[in-house]
Scaffold this motif. Sequence first.
Motif, PDB file in Angstrom:
ATOM      1  N   PHE A  33       0.826  -1.207   0.000  1.00 30.92           N
ATOM      2  CA  PHE A  33       0.000   0.000   0.000  1.00 30.92           C
ATOM      3  C   PHE A  33       0.856   1.250   0.000  1.00 30.92           C
ATOM      4  CE2 PHE A  33       0.079  -1.523   4.435  1.00 30.92           C
ATOM      5  CZ  PHE A  33       0.658  -0.445   5.078  1.00 30.92           C
ATOM      6  N   GLU A  34       0.185   2.383  -0.193  1.00 28.61           N
ATOM      7  CA  GLU A  34       0.876   3.664  -0.228  1.00 28.61           C
ATOM      8  C   GLU A  34       1.398   4.021   1.150  1.00 28.61           C
ATOM      9  OE1 GLU A  34      -0.297   7.814  -1.983  1.00 28.61           O
ATOM     10  OE2 GLU A  34      -1.437   6.250  -3.029  1.00 28.61           O
ATOM     11  N   THR A  35       2.545   4.668   1.181  1.00 26.92           N
ATOM     12  CA  THR A  35       3.168   5.072   2.436  1.00 26.92           C
ATOM     13  C   THR A  35       3.781   6.454   2.251  1.00 26.92           C
ATOM     14  OG1 THR A  35       4.730   4.390   4.151  1.00 26.92           O
ATOM     15  CG2 THR A  35       5.365   3.934   1.889  1.00 26.92           C
ATOM     16  N   LYS A  36       4.482   6.919   3.233  1.00 31.86           N
ATOM     17  CA  LYS A  36       5.195   8.191   3.151  1.00 31.86           C
ATOM     18  C   LYS A  36       6.641   7.939   3.575  1.00 31.86           C
ATOM     19  CE  LYS A  36       1.358  11.126   3.361  1.00 31.86           C
ATOM     20  NZ  LYS A  36       1.069  12.415   2.951  1.00 31.86           N
ATOM     21  N   PRO A  37       7.593   8.727   3.075  1.00 31.50           N
ATOM     22  CA  PRO A  37       9.006   8.496   3.393  1.00 31.50           C
ATOM     23  C   PRO A  37       9.324   8.521   4.888  1.00 31.50           C
ATOM     24  CG  PRO A  37       8.815  10.028   1.577  1.00 31.50           C
ATOM     25  CD  PRO A  37       7.423   9.805   2.097  1.00 31.50           C
ATOM     26  N   ALA A  38       8.621   9.294   5.676  1.00 27.30           N
ATOM     27  CA  ALA A  38       8.918   9.421   7.104  1.00 27.30           C
ATOM     28  C   ALA A  38       8.192   8.389   7.965  1.00 27.30           C
ATOM     29  CB  ALA A  38       8.576  10.820   7.589  1.00 27.30           C
ATOM     30  N   TYR A  39       7.299   7.588   7.394  1.00 29.91           N
ATOM     31  CA  TYR A  39       6.602   6.571   8.164  1.00 29.91           C
ATOM     32  C   TYR A  39       7.581   5.487   8.587  1.00 29.91           C
ATOM     33  CZ  TYR A  39       1.955   8.318   6.808  1.00 29.91           C
ATOM     34  OH  TYR A  39       0.831   9.066   6.623  1.00 29.91           O
ATOM     35  N   SER A  40       7.222   4.742   9.610  1.00 30.00           N
ATOM     36  CA  SER A  40       8.064   3.665  10.109  1.00 30.00           C
ATOM     37  C   SER A  40       7.198   2.476  10.511  1.00 30.00           C
ATOM     38  CB  SER A  40       8.852   4.154  11.325  1.00 30.00           C
ATOM     39  OG  SER A  40       9.653   3.128  11.823  1.00 30.00           O
ATOM     40  N   PHE A  41       7.579   1.281  10.050  1.00 33.68           N
ATOM     41  CA  PHE A  41       6.866   0.054  10.382  1.00 33.68           C
ATOM     42  C   PHE A  41       7.853  -0.949  10.966  1.00 33.68           C
ATOM     43  CE2 PHE A  41       4.549   1.987   6.842  1.00 33.68           C
ATOM     44  CZ  PHE A  41       3.276   2.065   7.378  1.00 33.68           C
ATOM     45  N   THR A  42       7.375  -1.949  11.661  1.00 31.91           N
ATOM     46  CA  THR A  42       8.252  -2.925  12.300  1.00 31.91           C
ATOM     47  C   THR A  42       8.884  -3.886  11.300  1.00 31.91           C
ATOM     48  OG1 THR A  42       6.386  -4.378  12.734  1.00 31.91           O
ATOM     49  CG2 THR A  42       7.032  -2.869  14.501  1.00 31.91           C
ATOM     50  N   CYS A  43       8.455  -3.876  10.064  1.00 30.06           N
ATOM     51  CA  CYS A  43       9.002  -4.785   9.046  1.00 30.06           C
ATOM     52  C   CYS A  43      10.184  -4.163   8.302  1.00 30.06           C
ATOM     53  CB  CYS A  43       7.919  -5.179   8.054  1.00 30.06           C
ATOM     54  SG  CYS A  43       7.243  -3.787   7.122  1.00 30.06           S
ATOM     55  N   TRP A  44      10.748  -3.110   8.811  1.00 36.14           N
ATOM     56  CA  TRP A  44      11.809  -2.350   8.159  1.00 36.14           C
ATOM     57  C   TRP A  44      13.021  -3.209   7.834  1.00 36.14           C
ATOM     58  CZ3 TRP A  44      16.576  -0.302  10.327  1.00 36.14           C
ATOM     59  CH2 TRP A  44      17.169   0.692   9.546  1.00 36.14           C
ATOM     60  N   SER A  45      13.467  -3.180   6.563  1.00 37.02           N
ATOM     61  CA  SER A  45      14.687  -3.846   6.095  1.00 37.02           C
ATOM     62  C   SER A  45      15.555  -2.776   5.441  1.00 37.02           C
ATOM     63  CB  SER A  45      14.357  -4.914   5.058  1.00 37.02           C
ATOM     64  OG  SER A  45      13.542  -5.908   5.598  1.00 37.02           O
ATOM     65  N   PRO A  46      16.639  -2.374   6.089  1.00 36.69           N
ATOM     66  CA  PRO A  46      17.435  -1.253   5.577  1.00 36.69           C
ATOM     67  C   PRO A  46      18.159  -1.579   4.276  1.00 36.69           C
ATOM     68  CG  PRO A  46      18.540  -2.258   7.435  1.00 36.69           C
ATOM     69  CD  PRO A  46      17.205  -2.912   7.326  1.00 36.69           C
ATOM     70  N   LYS A  47      18.319  -0.553   3.444  1.00 41.06           N
ATOM     71  CA  LYS A  47      19.117  -0.675   2.226  1.00 41.06           C
ATOM     72  C   LYS A  47      20.573  -0.878   2.617  1.00 41.06           C
ATOM     73  CE  LYS A  47      16.011   2.294  -0.359  1.00 41.06           C
ATOM     74  NZ  LYS A  47      15.810   3.573  -1.011  1.00 41.06           N
ATOM     75  N   GLU A  48      21.364  -1.457   1.725  1.00 42.37           N
ATOM     76  CA  GLU A  48      22.750  -1.800   2.021  1.00 42.37           C
ATOM     77  C   GLU A  48      23.576  -0.591   2.449  1.00 42.37           C
ATOM     78  OE1 GLU A  48      25.739  -4.224   2.896  1.00 42.37           O
ATOM     79  OE2 GLU A  48      23.781  -4.903   2.207  1.00 42.37           O
ATOM     80  N   HIS A  49      23.408   0.545   1.777  1.00 51.54           N
ATOM     81  CA  HIS A  49      24.200   1.714   2.164  1.00 51.54           C
ATOM     82  C   HIS A  49      23.794   2.255   3.537  1.00 51.54           C
ATOM     83  CE1 HIS A  49      20.769   3.840   0.319  1.00 51.54           C
ATOM     84  NE2 HIS A  49      21.132   4.865   1.052  1.00 51.54           N
TER      85      HIS A  49
END
Length: 63
Positions: A33-49
């Motif tokens: 679904f649609e989100t916003k850049p500043a939102y945060s969810f518990t499923c977060w998987s960070p980009k390599e950098h």
Amino acid sequence: MKKKSYQVCASCTHFQAFRLNSKMVYHCSRLGFETKPAYSFTCWSPKEHIVNLMKKRGVADNE
């Protein structure tokens, strides 16, 4: 409320940003679904950098 430095949608591997009818649309491919850049969810998987930056600065993943 504590501000999160990294753990936001914009730094997640599943975050997608694209232009639709001259409007920016932000979408999470994992949640579907649609989100916003500043939102945060518990499923977060960070980009390599982001992972490398966190290691360099000595920041834990759960901050």
